[in-house]
Design a protein around this motif. Structure first.
Motif, mmCIF file in Angstrom:
data_model
loop_
_atom_site.group_PDB
_atom_site.id
_atom_site.type_symbol
_atom_site.label_atom_id
_atom_site.label_comp_id
_atom_site.label_asym_id
_atom_site.label_seq_id
_atom_site.Cartn_x
_atom_site.Cartn_y
_atom_site.Cartn_z
ATOM 1 N N ASN A 162 26.605 -36.544 -58.634
ATOM 2 C CA ASN A 162 25.422 -36.026 -57.985
ATOM 3 C C ASN A 162 24.989 -36.774 -56.646
ATOM 4 N N VAL A 163 25.244 -37.931 -56.365
ATOM 5 C CA VAL A 163 25.265 -38.207 -54.961
ATOM 6 C C VAL A 163 25.947 -37.657 -54.176
ATOM 7 N N ALA A 164 27.196 -37.203 -54.244
ATOM 8 C CA ALA A 164 28.083 -36.592 -53.570
ATOM 9 C C ALA A 164 27.468 -35.152 -53.273
ATOM 10 N N GLN A 165 26.959 -34.404 -54.203
ATOM 11 C CA GLN A 165 26.391 -33.128 -54.145
ATOM 12 C C GLN A 165 25.297 -33.123 -53.372
ATOM 13 N N THR A 166 24.273 -34.278 -53.377
ATOM 14 C CA THR A 166 23.268 -34.340 -52.592
ATOM 15 C C THR A 166 23.542 -34.547 -51.204
ATOM 16 N N LEU A 167 24.399 -35.465 -50.890
ATOM 17 C CA LEU A 167 24.693 -35.580 -49.489
ATOM 18 C C LEU A 167 25.351 -34.352 -48.731
ATOM 19 N N GLN A 168 26.408 -33.866 -49.407
ATOM 20 C CA GLN A 168 26.748 -32.679 -48.969
ATOM 21 C C GLN A 168 25.870 -31.553 -48.519
ATOM 22 N N GLN A 169 24.737 -31.515 -49.365
ATOM 23 C CA GLN A 169 23.778 -30.320 -49.147
ATOM 24 C C GLN A 169 22.574 -30.788 -48.179
ATOM 25 N N THR A 170 22.541 -32.124 -48.036
ATOM 26 C CA THR A 170 21.249 -32.436 -47.167
ATOM 27 C C THR A 170 21.861 -33.130 -45.911
ATOM 28 N N LEU A 171 22.843 -33.872 -45.734
ATOM 29 C CA LEU A 171 23.209 -34.674 -44.586
ATOM 30 C C LEU A 171 23.091 -33.546 -43.180
ATOM 31 N N SER A 172 23.933 -32.571 -43.211
ATOM 32 C CA SER A 172 23.917 -31.978 -42.089
ATOM 33 C C SER A 172 22.710 -30.949 -42.137
ATOM 34 N N GLN A 173 22.135 -30.505 -43.292
ATOM 35 C CA GLN A 173 20.890 -29.682 -43.313
ATOM 36 C C GLN A 173 19.582 -30.210 -42.751
ATOM 37 N N ILE A 174 19.565 -31.690 -43.039
ATOM 38 C CA ILE A 174 18.602 -32.181 -42.499
ATOM 39 C C ILE A 174 18.507 -32.283 -40.858
ATOM 40 N N VAL A 175 19.684 -32.652 -40.399
ATOM 41 C CA VAL A 175 20.082 -32.785 -38.956
ATOM 42 C C VAL A 175 19.598 -31.442 -38.226
ATOM 43 N N THR A 176 20.181 -30.268 -38.854
ATOM 44 C CA THR A 176 20.093 -28.941 -38.261
ATOM 45 C C THR A 176 18.411 -28.525 -38.418
ATOM 46 N N SER A 177 17.935 -28.846 -39.418
ATOM 47 C CA SER A 177 16.543 -28.314 -39.709
ATOM 48 C C SER A 177 15.646 -29.160 -38.537
ATOM 49 N N VAL A 178 15.957 -30.360 -38.638
ATOM 50 C CA VAL A 178 15.030 -31.017 -37.586
ATOM 51 C C VAL A 178 15.165 -30.717 -36.270
ATOM 52 N N LEU A 179 16.366 -30.505 -35.719
ATOM 53 C CA LEU A 179 16.801 -29.970 -34.466
ATOM 54 C C LEU A 179 16.127 -28.613 -34.253
ATOM 55 N N THR A 180 16.250 -27.721 -35.143
ATOM 56 C CA THR A 180 15.839 -26.255 -35.196
ATOM 57 C C THR A 180 14.165 -26.316 -34.812
ATOM 58 N N VAL A 181 13.496 -27.343 -35.723
ATOM 59 C CA VAL A 181 12.143 -27.479 -35.658
ATOM 60 C C VAL A 181 11.600 -27.791 -34.240
ATOM 61 N N VAL A 182 12.446 -28.777 -33.704
ATOM 62 C CA VAL A 182 12.152 -29.277 -32.356
ATOM 63 C C VAL A 182 12.376 -28.048 -31.188
ATOM 64 N N GLY A 183 13.662 -27.490 -31.422
ATOM 65 C CA GLY A 183 14.009 -26.612 -30.490
ATOM 66 C C GLY A 183 13.158 -25.432 -30.503
ATOM 67 N N VAL A 184 13.045 -24.842 -31.541
ATOM 68 C CA VAL A 184 12.087 -23.529 -31.629
ATOM 69 C C VAL A 184 10.487 -23.986 -31.213
ATOM 70 N N LEU A 185 9.880 -25.335 -31.689
ATOM 71 C CA LEU A 185 8.736 -25.605 -31.177
ATOM 72 C C LEU A 185 8.726 -25.456 -29.666
#
Length: 639
Positions: free
Chosen positions: A184-207
């Motif tokens: 479960n830790v592996a699945q969580t890390l796989q699905q969130t690590l890059s997504q968090i980075v991408t989402s934060v950068l997208t919010v900043v860039g789009v804003l």
């Protein structure tokens, strides 16, 4: 975190556990930096795309309006003249809208410029995809290597845990932490690590682009952000204890399933199927209830935030349309802004919806950390003592005291000496401390007071490996791993030849039944295998100890699963094996230990009698009473 079996008693420390897990990413600093770089590149290109598409829309709209305007105003009229013309003729709204455009009256769509712009848009989106693909590829390696190291840490930890810890845990619960929780830790890390980075950068860039296009419209779009954050925080707080309970109930359910599977025959024999099924239903229902609440509560984040985003989308569309009509913005900029508002809300919703994954993953990683933080057995001494070779096998207990629980003394002052080559039989009622005695010799448990000497060396001054390398042990409960009979006999003896395996098998009368099997020593068995009997499995474990050729031999009811005829053969083989070796034999059937050099009779952790078989019978004490009780039971059975 609550203890196993008491889920939800304490809430988990999300921040501390999450920070501790992120520290495990330190060896991946360079790949993580690359992920950041590729994420920035991918997001930057993705953010540029809508603005370029807005420019393409402006080209099309300008061309359509320009061609229509050419039919209204005289040829050669400029845009400024056309605007003035429209105002004079009472078309002020159209004039305001035209003022924000780049129109040449009479000129249609510039398809060459449009094609060039669309090719740039295509290149931008292809570049964004490629950088995103590289980001995902590197991220997958980061996750798998991190989880690989976590599994290594858990495996190393299991080898350092004292037997008391393992004995105090349900086997299924422990296995659930090692398997389900890490997965479960592996699945969580796989699905969130890059997504968090991408989402934060997208919010900043789009804003940033939204403020560049229209600061006022950007402020309007930001009105719903605090509301979204507040909603996500409230829902996440409510789902956190439910995820804790979910994974705790998963462990208890797995423990029950493992127990019922391994003890299936006993469950059937004693007619306990209904009770086992009822327990399963209760624990399964508890897991269902916790999982349903966790997933339902956290699952409400996405639709609620989606509703908020749609309201925001509606406000932006209406206000943007009014500003296009007033000439404040171009239609392309409004189109781009609407796309940006959607891009802006999506990563926020994604970050919020990842709350359930993060809560679940941190709940699992806390259970793994609890295992990693468990007290370890005492470290081996540095530098360790060394035994003189060859090891003689003299074992001495000096005023040994031991108890499993501080308030329940078991062994209080035990002293005995086993000379090299002697066979020491240990008898006594259940709970007298017989198995505890050999567990202390093996250092499965540490003595509370006193010391145990091997050839005059305190066993605590030796490494556990060096100590146990000189001891062979055969337990009442057999254990075979999935492999061939030959591999099971050779377990623990690196490089054992086939001839050595066969010789050990012949000495323990294993060879006689192995040769009746179709594949002989290549027959595959395991602990649950039905192709050999319980007695034959016991003989295999005895052959394993024979092949190890230890200086000290411990037999804990080693013949309990062997039939009477085989027992005689095994006893003969044991007599040959015990020659020149110190042997400790725990036995309930007193007939099997008549030839022991010394018989120790234990009661309540103390040696109450010791001597030879004949001498103890003549003393008419505790041993004689045990012997007569067995004889009487045997006579009753014969009658």
């Amino acid at each position: 975190m609550g203890a196993a079996g008491m889920p939800g008693e304490k809430s988990m420390n999300f921040t501390q556990s999450g920070a501790r897990f992120l520290r495990m990413l330190r060896p991946e600093r360079v790949p993580v930096a690359l992920v950041m770089v590729f994420a920035v590149a991918s997001v930057t290109l993705a953010v540029i795309g809508p603005k370029l598409l807005g420019n393409a829309t402006n080209l099309i709209f300008d061309g359509v309006v320009g061609r229509q305007l050419g039919q209204v105003v005289p040829p050669g009229t400029t845009q400024e003249q056309a605007i003035e013309y429209l105002r004079v003729h009472g078309q002020g709204t159209q004039a305001d809208m035209l003022s924000a455009m780049n129109v040449v009256p009479g000129q249609g769509i510039d398809f060459h410029a449009l094609a060039s712009l669309l090719m740039v848009v295509l290149a931008v989106y292809v570049g964004s995809f490629l950088f995103g693909w590289l980001q995902g590829r590197i991220n997958a390696g980061i996750v798998q290597r991190t989880v690989f190291r976590l599994r290594e840490q858990v495996e190393d930890k299991l080898s350092r845990l004292p037997l008391s810890y393992v004995d105090g845990q349900q086997r299924g619960e422990l296995l659930s932490r090692v398997t389900n929780d890490i997965d479960n830790v592996a699945q969580t890390l796989q699905q969130t690590l890059s997504q968090i980075v991408t989402s934060v950068l997208t919010v900043v860039g789009v804003l940033g682009v939204m403020f560049w296009i229209s600061p006022w419209l950007a402020l309007i779009a930001l009105v719903t952000v605090p509301l979204s954050i507040w909603i996500a925080a409230v829902i996440a707080k409510r789902s956190r204890p439910q995820f804790m309970q979910q994974w705790a109930h998963t462990g208890t359910l797995n423990a029950h399933i493992e127990e019922m599977y391994t003890g299936h025959s006993l469950v059937t024999v004693f007619g306990h199927q209904r009770e086992a099924a009822r327990t399963f239903d209760e624990r399964n229902a508890a897991l269902y209830d916790a999982s349903f609440k966790a997933q339902f509560i956290s699952g409400t984040i996405q639709p609620v935030l989606g509703f908020v985003a749609n309201v925001n989308y509606l406000i932006v569309a209406v206000v943007g349309g009014l500003w296009v009509a007033s000439g404040t913005m171009t239609i392309g900029d409004v189109q781009a802004f609407i796309q940006y508002s959607r891009q802006f809300s999506q990563p926020i919703s994604m970050l919020a919806s990842m709350a359930n994954l993060l809560q679940s993953g941190v709940a699992s990683v806390e259970r793994v950390f609890e295992l990693l933080d468990a007290p370890e057995q005492e470290r081996d001494p540095e530098p360790p003592a060394r035994l003189a070779q060859p090891v003689r096998g003299r074992v001495e207990f000096e005023h040994v005291a031991f108890s499993y629980s501080p308030d329940t003394p078991l062994i209080e002052d035990l002293s005995l000496v086993a000379e090299p080559g002697q066979t020491i039989a240990i008898v006594g009622p259940t709970g007298a401390g017989k198995t505890t005695l050999v567990n202390l010799i093996m250092r499965f448990y540490e003595v509370d007071r006193g010391r145990i000497l091997l050839d005059g060396v305190d066993t605590r001054e030796l490494t556990r490996h060096d100590l146990r390398d000189e001891i062979g042990m055969v337990l009442q409960d057999t254990w075979l791993f999935g492999g061939t009979i030959g591999e099971n006999v050779a377990y623990g003896v690196d490089g054992a030849t086939h001839d050595q395996i066969v010789a050990a098998a012949e000495a323990t009368h294993v060879d006689r039944f192995v040769r009746t099997l179709p594949d002989g020593y290549d027959t595959v068995v395991d602990d649950e295998g039905a192709n050999i009997s319980a007695g034959e499995k016991q003989l295999l474990t005895i052959a394993r100890a024979f092949l190890a050729d230890p200086a000290i031999l411990i037999l804990d009811e080693a013949t309990s699963s062997v039939d009477t005829r085989t027992e005689v053969l095994v006893q003969q083989a044991m007599n040959a094996l015990r020659a020149g070796r110190t042997s400790f034999v725990i036995a309930h059937r007193l007939s099997t230990i008549r030839d022991a050099d010394t018989i120790l009779v234990m009661e309540h952790g103390a040696i109450v009698e010791q001597g030879s078989h004949e001498g103890l019978l003549a003393a008419d004490g505790a041993y004689a009473r045990l012997y007569r009780s067995q004889f009487a039971a045997a006579a009753t059975e014969e009658v």
